[in-house]
Design a protein around this motif. Structure first.
Motif, PDB file in Angstrom:
ATOM      1  N   THR A  26      10.165  -6.211 -19.089  1.00 24.45           N
ATOM      2  CA  THR A  26      10.533  -5.195 -18.094  1.00 24.45           C
ATOM      3  C   THR A  26      10.977  -5.887 -16.817  1.00 24.45           C
ATOM      4  OG1 THR A  26       9.787  -3.254 -16.840  1.00 24.45           O
ATOM      5  CG2 THR A  26       8.176  -4.988 -17.204  1.00 24.45           C
ATOM      6  N   ARG A  28      10.501  -4.118 -14.046  1.00 19.11           N
ATOM      7  CA  ARG A  28       9.743  -3.331 -13.067  1.00 19.11           C
ATOM      8  C   ARG A  28       8.425  -4.010 -12.709  1.00 19.11           C
ATOM      9  NH1 ARG A  28      11.955   2.198 -13.318  1.00 19.11           N
ATOM     10  NH2 ARG A  28      13.736   1.977 -14.713  1.00 19.11           N
ATOM     11  N   ARG A  46      17.040   2.350 -19.027  1.00 17.13           N
ATOM     12  CA  ARG A  46      16.251   2.147 -20.239  1.00 17.13           C
ATOM     13  C   ARG A  46      17.113   1.705 -21.422  1.00 17.13           C
ATOM     14  NH1 ARG A  46      11.369   3.538 -22.658  1.00 17.13           N
ATOM     15  NH2 ARG A  46      10.523   4.131 -20.661  1.00 17.13           N
ATOM     16  N   ILE A  49      17.316  -1.972 -22.004  1.00 22.04           N
ATOM     17  CA  ILE A  49      16.058  -2.712 -22.231  1.00 22.04           C
ATOM     18  C   ILE A  49      15.748  -2.694 -23.726  1.00 22.04           C
ATOM     19  CG2 ILE A  49      13.601  -2.799 -21.684  1.00 22.04           C
ATOM     20  CD1 ILE A  49      15.134  -3.129 -19.186  1.00 22.04           C
ATOM     21  N   GLY A  74       7.642 -10.311 -16.901  1.00 23.00           N
ATOM     22  CA  GLY A  74       8.394  -9.164 -16.404  1.00 23.00           C
ATOM     23  C   GLY A  74       9.438  -9.676 -15.419  1.00 23.00           C
ATOM     24  N   PRO A  77       4.619  -7.374 -16.772  1.00 23.97           N
ATOM     25  CA  PRO A  77       4.669  -6.889 -18.154  1.00 23.97           C
ATOM     26  C   PRO A  77       3.679  -5.774 -18.457  1.00 23.97           C
ATOM     27  CG  PRO A  77       3.718  -9.098 -18.036  1.00 23.97           C
ATOM     28  CD  PRO A  77       4.289  -8.812 -16.700  1.00 23.97           C
ATOM     29  N   ARG A  80       4.574  -1.924 -18.322  1.00 25.72           N
ATOM     30  CA  ARG A  80       5.407  -1.270 -19.324  1.00 25.72           C
ATOM     31  C   ARG A  80       4.525  -0.499 -20.296  1.00 25.72           C
ATOM     32  NH1 ARG A  80      10.638  -3.088 -22.927  1.00 25.72           N
ATOM     33  NH2 ARG A  80      10.623  -1.202 -24.203  1.00 25.72           N
ATOM     34  N   LYS A  81       4.868   0.759 -20.520  1.00 28.14           N
ATOM     35  CA  LYS A  81       4.111   1.596 -21.440  1.00 28.14           C
ATOM     36  C   LYS A  81       4.155   0.968 -22.836  1.00 28.14           C
ATOM     37  CE  LYS A  81       3.619   6.448 -22.716  1.00 28.14           C
ATOM     38  NZ  LYS A  81       4.259   7.781 -22.688  1.00 28.14           N
ATOM     39  N   ALA A  83       2.653  -1.870 -23.614  1.00 27.35           N
ATOM     40  CA  ALA A  83       2.604  -3.341 -23.534  1.00 27.35           C
ATOM     41  C   ALA A  83       1.448  -3.914 -24.351  1.00 27.35           C
ATOM     42  CB  ALA A  83       2.500  -3.779 -22.076  1.00 27.35           C
TER      43      ALA A  83
END
Ligand code: SF4
Length: 161
Positions: A26, A28, A46, A49, A74, A77, A80-81, A83
């Protein structure tokens, strides 16, 4: 050194065997370290990614090519949903000897034990930097006193130990 027991290997143009892979899952992060991110960041859509399934497929493919160590990074990391499930799946690749994440530490309060059970070791260097800049504390003392029961010091693998 070239591993002659593995007939399929990644070798760079200088003849070096590539056995270490970093995967950014990610861009983010829940921090905004001044040397890394602007206050108003634009993140990748998205669609650009890799999905979690694609990342596992890639990790397996690289493992078949001789990669022994994977570092998941990341951004952060762990924001991230999915992970944790991803790390569990990568951790099940038998030929891997080391699975590490680089994390800012923000999610470890709730995820440290699960990560340990998944065979993941953590490098918390980004958090150390953040705390040095933002809090002026002694970060090593804070971090390793809090998580020393869960993770080994940098350089030691939770998988290989
Ligand atoms: S914790 Fe790491 S990824 Fe997040 S803003 Fe700071 S340096 Fe960047």
């Amino acid at each position: 050194m070239t591993d002659l027991s593995n007939p399929v290997q990644l070798i760079d143009r200088f003849g070096r065997t590539v056995d270490y892979l970093r995967i950014s899952i990610t861009d983010r992060c829940d921090f905004r370290c001044v040397y890394c991110m602007a206050e108003e960041m634009t993140f990748l859509p998205r669609a650009q990614i890799l999905t979690l399934e694609e990342i596992v497929t890639l990790a397996k493919a690289f493992a078949e090519l001789g990669v022994k160590k994977i570092r998941v990074t990341g951004g952060e990391p762990l924001v991230r949903k999915g992970a944790l499930g991803l790390l569990e799946n990568i951790g099940q690749i038998e030929s891997l000897t080391e699975l590490v994440i680089t994390t800012n530490g923000s999610q470890l309060e709730t995820m440290a034990t699960a990560l340990k059970e998944a065979g993941v070791n953590a490098s918390i260097s980004a958090w150390i930097h953040w705390m040095l800049i933002n809090l002026r504390q002694s970060p090593e003392r804070v971090i390793y006193s809090k998580y020393s029961e869960v993770f080994k010091p940098p350089g030691q693998s939770a998988l290989s130990g």
